[in-house]
Design a protein around this motif. Structure first.
Motif, PDB file in Angstrom:
ATOM      1  N   LEU A  49       0.949  -1.116   0.008  1.00 28.22           N
ATOM      2  CA  LEU A  49       0.531   0.314  -0.181  1.00 28.22           C
ATOM      3  C   LEU A  49       0.656   0.677   0.231  1.00 28.22           C
ATOM      4  N   ALA A  50       1.883   1.337   0.994  1.00 30.73           N
ATOM      5  CA  ALA A  50       2.822   2.156   1.085  1.00 30.73           C
ATOM      6  C   ALA A  50       3.202   3.230  -0.142  1.00 30.73           C
ATOM      7  N   VAL A 100     -30.353   0.174  -3.353  1.00 29.48           N
ATOM      8  CA  VAL A 100     -29.521  -1.347  -3.019  1.00 29.48           C
ATOM      9  C   VAL A 100     -28.138  -1.578  -3.536  1.00 29.48           C
ATOM     10  N   ALA A 101     -28.270  -0.909  -4.942  1.00 27.84           N
ATOM     11  CA  ALA A 101     -26.800  -0.399  -5.128  1.00 27.84           C
ATOM     12  C   ALA A 101     -26.248   0.415  -4.080  1.00 27.84           C
ATOM     13  N   LEU A 102     -26.362   1.550  -4.266  1.00 30.57           N
ATOM     14  CA  LEU A 102     -26.612   2.717  -3.126  1.00 30.57           C
ATOM     15  C   LEU A 102     -25.764   1.808  -1.866  1.00 30.57           C
ATOM     16  N   ARG A 103     -26.888   0.457  -0.584  1.00 29.94           N
ATOM     17  CA  ARG A 103     -26.537  -0.112  -0.034  1.00 29.94           C
ATOM     18  C   ARG A 103     -24.937  -0.749  -0.220  1.00 29.94           C
ATOM     19  N   VAL A 104     -24.384  -1.339  -1.760  1.00 27.17           N
ATOM     20  CA  VAL A 104     -23.694  -2.531  -1.810  1.00 27.17           C
ATOM     21  C   VAL A 104     -22.147  -1.580  -2.082  1.00 27.17           C
ATOM     22  N   LEU A 105     -22.526  -0.082  -2.336  1.00 28.95           N
ATOM     23  CA  LEU A 105     -21.482   0.624  -2.532  1.00 28.95           C
ATOM     24  C   LEU A 105     -21.154   0.908  -1.399  1.00 28.95           C
ATOM     25  N   GLY A 106     -21.875   1.625  -0.689  1.00 24.69           N
ATOM     26  CA  GLY A 106     -21.624   2.140   0.754  1.00 24.69           C
ATOM     27  C   GLY A 106     -21.158   0.771   2.070  1.00 24.69           C
ATOM     28  N   GLY A 107     -21.261  -0.338   1.356  1.00 32.42           N
ATOM     29  CA  GLY A 107     -21.470  -1.402   2.574  1.00 32.42           C
ATOM     30  C   GLY A 107     -19.590  -1.821   2.319  1.00 32.42           C
ATOM     31  N   GLY A 108     -19.040  -2.505   3.733  1.00 28.60           N
ATOM     32  CA  GLY A 108     -18.266  -2.395   3.929  1.00 28.60           C
ATOM     33  C   GLY A 108     -17.499  -1.902   5.276  1.00 28.60           C
ATOM     34  N   PRO A 109     -16.448  -2.340   5.997  1.00 31.06           N
ATOM     35  CA  PRO A 109     -15.593  -2.099   7.157  1.00 31.06           C
ATOM     36  C   PRO A 109     -15.310  -0.904   7.131  1.00 31.06           C
ATOM     37  N   SER A 110     -15.056   0.202   6.581  1.00 32.17           N
ATOM     38  CA  SER A 110     -14.324   1.876   6.583  1.00 32.17           C
ATOM     39  C   SER A 110     -14.081   1.881   4.662  1.00 32.17           C
ATOM     40  N   ALA A 159     -14.414  14.867 -12.783  1.00 29.83           N
ATOM     41  CA  ALA A 159     -13.443  14.321 -13.419  1.00 29.83           C
ATOM     42  C   ALA A 159     -12.608  12.971 -13.494  1.00 29.83           C
ATOM     43  N   ALA A 160     -12.960  12.984 -12.179  1.00 31.47           N
ATOM     44  CA  ALA A 160     -12.261  11.165 -11.880  1.00 31.47           C
ATOM     45  C   ALA A 160     -13.262  10.895 -10.390  1.00 31.47           C
ATOM     46  N   ILE A 161     -12.680   9.579 -10.269  1.00 27.16           N
ATOM     47  CA  ILE A 161     -13.655   9.103  -8.452  1.00 27.16           C
ATOM     48  C   ILE A 161     -13.040   7.943  -8.378  1.00 27.16           C
ATOM     49  N   GLY A 162     -12.986   7.189  -7.565  1.00 30.10           N
ATOM     50  CA  GLY A 162     -12.757   6.045  -7.175  1.00 30.10           C
ATOM     51  C   GLY A 162     -12.910   5.553  -5.802  1.00 30.10           C
ATOM     52  N   ARG A 163     -13.194   4.248  -5.324  1.00 28.59           N
ATOM     53  CA  ARG A 163     -13.704   3.678  -3.894  1.00 28.59           C
ATOM     54  C   ARG A 163     -13.004   3.227  -3.302  1.00 28.59           C
ATOM     55  N   CYS A 164     -12.659   3.004  -2.056  1.00 24.40           N
ATOM     56  CA  CYS A 164     -11.893   2.370  -1.341  1.00 24.40           C
ATOM     57  C   CYS A 164     -12.034   1.626   0.225  1.00 24.40           C
ATOM     58  N   VAL A 165     -12.638   0.000   0.539  1.00 28.83           N
ATOM     59  CA  VAL A 165     -12.101  -0.103   1.681  1.00 28.83           C
ATOM     60  C   VAL A 165     -11.431  -0.384   2.357  1.00 28.83           C
ATOM     61  N   VAL A 166     -11.292   0.076   3.515  1.00 29.00           N
ATOM     62  CA  VAL A 166     -10.111  -0.188   4.642  1.00 29.00           C
ATOM     63  C   VAL A 166     -10.983  -1.864   6.073  1.00 29.00           C
ATOM     64  N   ASP A 167      -9.777  -2.842   5.736  1.00 29.45           N
ATOM     65  CA  ASP A 167     -10.424  -3.782   6.222  1.00 29.45           C
ATOM     66  C   ASP A 167      -9.034  -4.713   6.577  1.00 29.45           C
ATOM     67  N   ARG A 200      -5.415   7.681   2.580  1.00 30.83           N
ATOM     68  CA  ARG A 200      -5.957   7.666   3.605  1.00 30.83           C
ATOM     69  C   ARG A 200      -5.920   6.189   4.686  1.00 30.83           C
ATOM     70  N   ALA A 201      -6.165   5.478   3.759  1.00 34.34           N
ATOM     71  CA  ALA A 201      -6.435   3.840   4.434  1.00 34.34           C
ATOM     72  C   ALA A 201      -4.779   3.029   5.385  1.00 34.34           C
ATOM     73  N   LEU A 202      -4.075   3.954   4.726  1.00 32.19           N
ATOM     74  CA  LEU A 202      -2.181   3.780   6.050  1.00 32.19           C
ATOM     75  C   LEU A 202      -2.768   4.517   7.542  1.00 32.19           C
ATOM     76  N   GLU A 203      -3.294   5.748   6.730  1.00 35.06           N
ATOM     77  CA  GLU A 203      -3.746   6.709   8.365  1.00 35.06           C
ATOM     78  C   GLU A 203      -4.452   5.583   9.251  1.00 35.06           C
ATOM     79  N   GLU A 204      -5.456   4.587   8.616  1.00 29.35           N
ATOM     80  CA  GLU A 204      -5.729   4.250   9.639  1.00 29.35           C
ATOM     81  C   GLU A 204      -5.729   2.367   9.829  1.00 29.35           C
ATOM     82  N   GLY A 205      -3.935   2.170   9.160  1.00 24.51           N
ATOM     83  CA  GLY A 205      -3.421   0.914   9.582  1.00 24.51           C
ATOM     84  C   GLY A 205      -3.590  -0.303   8.531  1.00 24.51           C
ATOM     85  N   ALA A 206      -4.255   0.044   7.506  1.00 21.02           N
ATOM     86  CA  ALA A 206      -3.952  -1.147   6.439  1.00 21.02           C
ATOM     87  C   ALA A 206      -2.675  -0.562   5.502  1.00 21.02           C
ATOM     88  N   SER A 207      -2.032  -1.994   5.417  1.00 19.55           N
ATOM     89  CA  SER A 207      -0.499  -2.397   4.722  1.00 19.55           C
ATOM     90  C   SER A 207       0.253  -2.970   3.384  1.00 19.55           C
TER      91      SER A 207
END
Length: 336
Positions: free
Chosen positions: A191-192, A225-235, A248-256, A287-294
């Motif tokens: 990740l780093a 229903v799709a919004l529930r999937v997109l918004g679901g996950g640990p973080s 211009a651009a988007i992305g999604r990340c889930v920290v687990d 942001r994921a690094l700040e939450e402890g992911a590696s």
């Protein structure tokens, strides 16, 4: 290949080696003074009626006539990759399921039946992570009934290409007439280094997929229903690079835990090759690094060379492939 003390190639595999990783050489063409051979490495998924089925890492199934075998042996598991984080298939499969959660789930033994109103195959497919507690034909019938009761086609998501994946199940599904519709690969990386690729300037992070984010998202008319999937996950985090009429651009990340997953990284066609996808991923990785992911993972379609080149340049590499098998069109073709 296996060579005897006398210097001859030998076939040292039998039907008892089904389920093991093998290397075989077969005669593919004969004629004149030259013979041509083909080598295949993969999991021996069946050996019946004089035909071997060998599933390669990619999930491709190769048929080999027993009469054409020139040499064969059992080979050790593929060596662990030295690049990127170590992970088992089961660990990644469970993390991936949490990162794209269904709205309804039921257990069938160790299989997971998942539904989300038909929004993506991942959230509307059975995930086999062990023993369903029933003979395979009975389990597949139960899968079909469960999805049929919800007005959905039955899918089974099965993986190939890593230790603990489901080459034998893939072969059994195909033998029963289940049709492989889509294949993708799961790639992993540290990740780093992703966070270090760019400062992420101009990227806005949010906990919600707002109207602007959804305006850029490739799937239009997103339901509740799709919004529930997109918004679901640990973080869950959503990234947006603002634009004139739409981002211009988007992305999604889930920290687990130690993992961060990347998905829905999309760039306006007119704004490509400006490093926006890299900026989005760098901001999310920070942001994921700040939450402890590696460690990080993402999925990429096998026919998307642009994305594959981008992710390879970030240090990602393929871990395994997965495939969605759709139920046969009628009960007659479902019989083994």
């Amino acid at each position: 290949m296996e060579i005897s003390a006398a210097g001859r190639l030998e076939v040292r595999i039998t039907a008892a080696d089904v389920g093991k990783r093998v290397s075989v050489r077969r005669l593919s063409e004969a004629g004149g003074s030259l013979e041509k051979f083909t080598d295949t490495v993969g999991v021996l998924t069946s050996w019946t009626d004089g035909v071997l089925l060998i599933t390669r890492k990619s999930g491709e199934t190769v048929r080999v006539a027993e009469s054409a075998l020139v040499a064969g042996k059992v080979v050790p598991p593929a060596p662990a990759r030295r690049r990127g984080p170590a992970a088992t298939y089961e660990e990644l499969a469970r993390v991936a399921a949490r990162a794209w959660p269904p709205v309804e789930e039921e257990r069938l033994g160790e299989w997971r039946l998942r539904a989300a109103g038909g929004f993506t195959r991942r959230a509307n497919s059975a995930l086999p992570l062990g023993d369903p507690g029933l003979p395979l034909d009975d389990a597949l019938s139960a899968v079909r009934r469960w999805y049929g009761a919800r007005g959905l086609p039955a899918y089974v998501q099965a993986a190939t290409g890593a230790e603990g994946t489901e080459e034998r199940l893939c072969a059994e599904l195909e033998r029963r007439g289940w049709v492989r519709e889509v294949s993708a690969e799961v790639w992993t990386g540290a990740l780093a280094p992703v966070a270090d690729l760019a400062e992420g300037a101009g990227v806005v992070l949010s906990r919600d997929a707002d109207e602007a984010w959804l305006a850029r998202y490739q799937r239009k008319g997103v339901s509740d229903v799709a919004l529930r999937v997109l918004g679901g996950g640990p973080s869950v985090w959503f990234a947006t690079v603002p634009g004139a009429d739409a981002p211009a651009a988007i992305g999604r990340c889930v920290v687990d835990g130690r993992w961060a997953s990347f998905a829905a990284v999309e760039v306006d066609a007119a704004q490509r090759r400006r490093g926006l996808a890299t900026a989005v991923m760098a901001a999310l990785a920070g942001r994921a690094l700040e939450e402890g992911a590696s460690a990080a993972w993402l999925q990429v379609e096998t026919d998307n060379p642009g994305a594959r080149a981008l992710y390879a340049g970030m240090g990602f590499a393929a871990h395994h492939a997965y495939h969605h098998y759709r139920e046969p069109s009628d009960a007659a073709t479902a019989a083994p």
